[in-house]
Design an enzyme around this catalytic site. Structure first.
Site, mmCIF file in Angstrom:
data_model
loop_
_atom_site.group_PDB
_atom_site.id
_atom_site.type_symbol
_atom_site.label_atom_id
_atom_site.label_comp_id
_atom_site.label_asym_id
_atom_site.label_seq_id
_atom_site.Cartn_x
_atom_site.Cartn_y
_atom_site.Cartn_z
ATOM 1 N N ASP A 1 0.830 -1.209 0.000
ATOM 2 C CA ASP A 1 0.000 0.000 0.000
ATOM 3 C C ASP A 1 0.860 1.253 0.000
ATOM 4 O OD1 ASP A 1 -2.806 0.612 -0.125
ATOM 5 O OD2 ASP A 1 -2.574 1.630 1.798
ATOM 6 N N GLU B 1 0.704 11.005 4.918
ATOM 7 C CA GLU B 1 0.410 9.581 4.851
ATOM 8 C C GLU B 1 1.660 8.780 4.518
ATOM 9 O OE1 GLU B 1 -2.689 7.070 2.160
ATOM 10 O OE2 GLU B 1 -3.500 8.736 3.353
ATOM 11 N N GLU C 1 -10.879 6.592 -1.971
ATOM 12 C CA GLU C 1 -10.844 7.087 -0.603
ATOM 13 C C GLU C 1 -11.982 6.501 0.234
ATOM 14 O OE1 GLU C 1 -8.027 8.129 -0.170
ATOM 15 O OE2 GLU C 1 -7.924 10.316 -0.202
ATOM 16 N N GLU D 1 -9.737 -2.990 -5.549
ATOM 17 C CA GLU D 1 -9.620 -3.000 -4.098
ATOM 18 C C GLU D 1 -9.787 -4.419 -3.555
ATOM 19 O OE1 GLU D 1 -8.695 -0.715 -2.028
ATOM 20 O OE2 GLU D 1 -8.579 0.947 -3.456
#
Length: 227
Positions: free
Chosen positions: A54, A94, A146, A216
């Site tokens: 990720d 992040e 998101e 995803e």
């Protein structure tokens, strides 16, 4: 991470899509990988794999979001620009978080190669950066990405969850209320664009939404060693 932006979507086209494609949406936000975090049975090797992959994905997300920002400026979407710019700013934090978290888990980020699913997802993002891709399609993809993060990790913070203490910070990063409001703001922007879009653009945006959900799911599969 708390990407704070006020706003909301109301009833719109994206809500219709969420109902229409509910199986895919639940597959992405209630994937066995997410459920394993929530019920405390997560294989930490899977979490470490997710963490490294990720990190690589988010690095590729930055230029995509920058392109969304550029597209919004060409469409004279001043209010949109502020929202998307806030997303870019928070992505910097992040990436720092990923580095700190990787250090805590002894995950060597510099030695990680993107797995096939990750490569395919990042190529998909690159395809959305084409000048031929309409802003409506791009902002829809950004909202979808998101939102899957937010809904997935917020689920791991709900009452009754048994999320391991060492993973609470991860879940709070995307599952917090501030990020939830940010996703609602993106949803409102996407709905507004979709309402004004042609049937062709709307169809392309829906196909992009579906592909994000599929990626995803595939990303979570990969995290569990099923790439």
């Amino acid at each position: 991470m708390e990407r704070k932006q006020e706003g909301g979507g109301g009833i719109g086209i994206t809500e219709t899509w969420l109902k229409k494609h509910t199986l895919l949406y639940k597959g992405a936000t209630r994937h066995p990988f997410i459920l394993s975090i929530r019920d405390g049975t997560v294989d930490l090797s899977s979490f470490k794999r997710w963490l490294g992959q990720d990190y690589l994905f988010v690095r590729n997300l930055v230029p995509f979001v920058a392109d969304v920002l550029q597209k919004s400026s060409k469409d004279d979407k001043d209010g949109d620009m502020e929202v998307v710019l806030g997303g870019i700013t928070s992505l910097s934090d992040e990436l720092t978080w990923f580095k700190n978290e990787a250090s805590k888990w002894d995950v060597m980020l510099h030695g990680i190669a993107p797995q096939k699913t990750n490569q395919d997802y990042c190529r998909f993002l690159e395809s959305l950066m084409s000048t031929e891709v309409d802003y409506t399609v791009a902002i829809t993809a950004f909202w979808a990405i998101e939102t899957v993060y937010q809904k997935s990790f917020a689920f791991c913070l709900e009452d009754g969850s048994k999320t391991p203490a060492e993973l609470i910070d991860t879940c709070q990063r995307w599952g917090n209320e501030g990020f939830g409001r940010y996703c609602q703001t993106l949803q409102g922007i996407a709905n507004g664009c979709l309402e004004k879009a042609t049937d062709d653009i709307r169809s392309k945006a829906e196909a992009t939404f579906i592909r994000v959900l599929e990626f995803e799911i595939e990303f979570c599969n990969m995290s569990q060693g099923r790439d």
